[in-house]
Design a protein around this motif. Sequence first.
Motif, PDB file in Angstrom:
ATOM      1  N   SER A 181       0.831  -1.212   0.000  1.00  0.00           N
ATOM      2  CA  SER A 181       0.000   0.000   0.000  1.00  0.00           C
ATOM      3  C   SER A 181       0.864   1.260   0.000  1.00  0.00           C
ATOM      4  CB  SER A 181      -0.928  -0.012   1.206  1.00  0.00           C
ATOM      5  OG  SER A 181      -1.670   1.189   1.286  1.00  0.00           O
ATOM      6  N   TRP A 184       2.569   1.597  -3.388  1.00  0.00           N
ATOM      7  CA  TRP A 184       1.546   1.883  -4.391  1.00  0.00           C
ATOM      8  C   TRP A 184       1.126   3.355  -4.337  1.00  0.00           C
ATOM      9  CZ3 TRP A 184      -0.777  -1.419  -7.971  1.00  0.00           C
ATOM     10  CH2 TRP A 184      -1.922  -0.925  -8.600  1.00  0.00           C
ATOM     11  N   ASN A 185       0.805   3.845  -3.155  1.00  0.00           N
ATOM     12  CA  ASN A 185       0.274   5.201  -3.018  1.00  0.00           C
ATOM     13  C   ASN A 185       1.341   6.283  -3.187  1.00  0.00           C
ATOM     14  OD1 ASN A 185      -2.363   4.279  -2.484  1.00  0.00           O
ATOM     15  ND2 ASN A 185      -1.874   3.986  -0.325  1.00  0.00           N
ATOM     16  N   LYS A 191      -1.441   9.406  -7.466  1.00  0.00           N
ATOM     17  CA  LYS A 191      -2.685  10.157  -7.442  1.00  0.00           C
ATOM     18  C   LYS A 191      -3.749   9.372  -8.203  1.00  0.00           C
ATOM     19  CE  LYS A 191      -1.073  12.958 -11.353  1.00  0.00           C
ATOM     20  NZ  LYS A 191      -0.826  14.318 -11.849  1.00  0.00           N
ATOM     21  N   SER A 197      -3.341   4.819 -13.576  1.00  0.00           N
ATOM     22  CA  SER A 197      -4.715   4.499 -13.168  1.00  0.00           C
ATOM     23  C   SER A 197      -5.574   4.169 -14.380  1.00  0.00           C
ATOM     24  CB  SER A 197      -5.323   5.681 -12.403  1.00  0.00           C
ATOM     25  OG  SER A 197      -4.593   5.969 -11.242  1.00  0.00           O
TER      26      SER A 197
END
Length: 818
Positions: A181, A184-185, A191, A197
């Motif tokens: 996590s 990833w973030n 964003k 994305s």
Amino acid sequence: MSSADLLLLLRARLRQINHFLLHELKTEERIRRRYATVLRYLNISPHAKPVWLFILTMLVIVGSVSSYHFVRLFSLLKPKYKHYFQKHPNLSNSFLNIKGALDIRSFTSSNTGTRVIHVPYKNKFIDVKLKTPNADKYERDKLIFKKFMREHEFNMSKSSTPTLPHRYQPAMRFQFFEKISIIWNLILIPKVFDKNSYLLASHIAFLIARTWLTLLVTKLDGQITKDLMSFNIKYFMRDMIYWFLFAVPASYINSSIKYLTRRISLNFRTNLVRYCHDLYMDSKLVYYKLQYNNNSIEEYKLNHQTFNQYVTEDIKRFCDSLTNLFTNVGKPTVDLIFFAIYLRDNIGNLGIFGILLNYFVTGLILKNYSPDFSKIWKVRSFFESIYYNYNLNLINNCEEISFYKGIGFERLKVEEIFNKLISHLNFEINQRFRFQLLEDYILKSIWPAFGYFFASLPILFDSLSSPVESLASSNIKSFTVNKRLILSMADAGSRLMYSIKDISRLNGLTDRIFTLLVNLHQVHDSNFKYGGMIGSGSANSFENGTIQKNFPGLRFEHIDIIPPSIKGPFAKPILKNLNFKILQGENLIIHGKNGCGKTSIIRIICELWPLFNNGLLSKPANSDILYVSQKQYFVNGSLRDQVIYPLNWKMCIEKGDDDSKIKSILKDVGLDYLVDRFGLDVDGKTDWDSLLSGGERQKLIFARVLYHNKKLVVLDEPTSAISYDYEDILFDLLKTRGFTLITISNRESLIKYHDYILELEKDDVEDSDGIFSKIDEDYLSKFETLDGEIEYLQNEISKINEMKKRKLELVDLLEGYE
């Protein structure tokens, strides 16, 4: 021929053309009617799913190809950036070729926060936009990593009890997801509306489309089987046409999934590598200081020598494993959901419950007997990195090993490292073999058997109320579809079980990448204390000394030279309480025995080592100092590149320099013959370290010093491979041009070129390890005449005789005469 005859001839020709066109139209109409008759006969509707899916796929393919060629055409019409460089006629080939990599000219936009570089590609330049490093972002990210490390330390101390085995520690359960996590973030998709994305959303959409298309093809397969059993040739031909139409969107979807997987993996790798490089190749010298970082938790210790393994192989494996997991887990999951919903209407809730219960029970069995693949991958990567780096060491030091005849020792060392790697690989193979037996038996035998059983349930129940003769026509399609979907569910479930190994592998790779990021952020911290970063990165409570910039000269006040270690300022100093001061235009030479800490003084001036215990260092700005280490450093490039390093030729041209200046400097240091031998701007993979002798390498470094012309030059054993006569020429040249020098050397012949001397004699002084004094005429008088030099050499010889006498005394003592 009269005009009337010509008019008749033209009318006849027009009648022939009209007759030909009318015949062609009738032929086309006849063919169209024939195809329409065939389509009506086969009952092929233009609104059928195979038809409009085929048409839609072809439109998408045509649109994609057209867009690609339009973009290429647009890029060809753009002005060539290489014309910009042609207005500089003196630009070297190495600069225009950009050493086969990147155009050095870049533009930074403050509005968008991006940096545009021009990459040479097929005799043209294309624009690549890179995000400029954001210092605030790295500071925010550092706090997240610090918080994780503090919580991890607390959980380990809380769960590390004698009654609780390590494999049951609760802190270890959710670390993998938390680490993923964070990465990833912060890095992979920082964003919501990120390019990755959209790619990931497209990837998921294609996975769903692939499952839906599989469902349609499965229904078509059942229909084809039914047509064959019913001997319905017309519908069989129609379904075969549908089958070939389905093949086009199926192939496109499968290719798109593979393309998106590779594209996402490449983007993830790009983000990770740039993130690590922004921290590693930073003005805070992370690439140097990383070797002094320390973590109390063994799991997060990083060997700086294996950084290349982390940033190349491990990041690549991590990104590939993560993106493949989307397909290896996402596709089976979507299949299970879609197929279970469809089968619920055919075999009932009880059948679906039985299938899922079978998957759950066998999954628990496999989980309990599964080896710790995460740990296996981590250990394997560790041994591979050691083996890789030791072979790299052989390449970098092959000449020295050859001189020492050390190939026998190196062979034994390589075999030892390789045997450890092979031993672990044998262990991994054995573990996989045992687990594979159980896994294949369950997934490839038990699951298909349950699939046939549940697929036959509708037929078995229908046979109780319907004649057996009607089964061939009414239930064969249902059985074929159910059987294929249940087998597909079994295959999806088996792929989910197989993905447990992929998740374990990803877990091990995530640990290595997270360890890399933790260490980079710890060292990048402005409060980094050289070994004082324990666990969460909190620094020990001690104060550093003061560094004053823009001082006209160099000043040391009460400075202790303490090597970086986990003890921080409490470690034993190499040199203590150094005090001296020189101003601009004054030169200092530092004398001392080998290993007394002369080079460590340079590390303090360059801020490579910390300044502890409230010492004061005053020096010019870093941009006004040039450091020359004992080991000469050269880059892959032309002879010119060696002289102007670390600048590039475009920067030199903007300053008004040209080749004549470089040639003049090389002539001053006695290396003008290298221009005739190698050329000045001939680029290539020239290994200057092995091509030049030791004296030539040191002369080339003197050429670099003359070219940059800094206010302060720090030299560490600069003439150890140069003869005494040419040493005088070089230092006369430096003194004539007014350089301020800090020279570290034990050559007494260099004293006459300096104004002060710092003698590092620990035995002579109680409160300091250095004697700073001015070099007066009496001190230099012994070098001004031949008799003085002879007397100096005789004194040196007498010291050697005393050492030989002491050696004999030590031999007698060891042999037991006293």
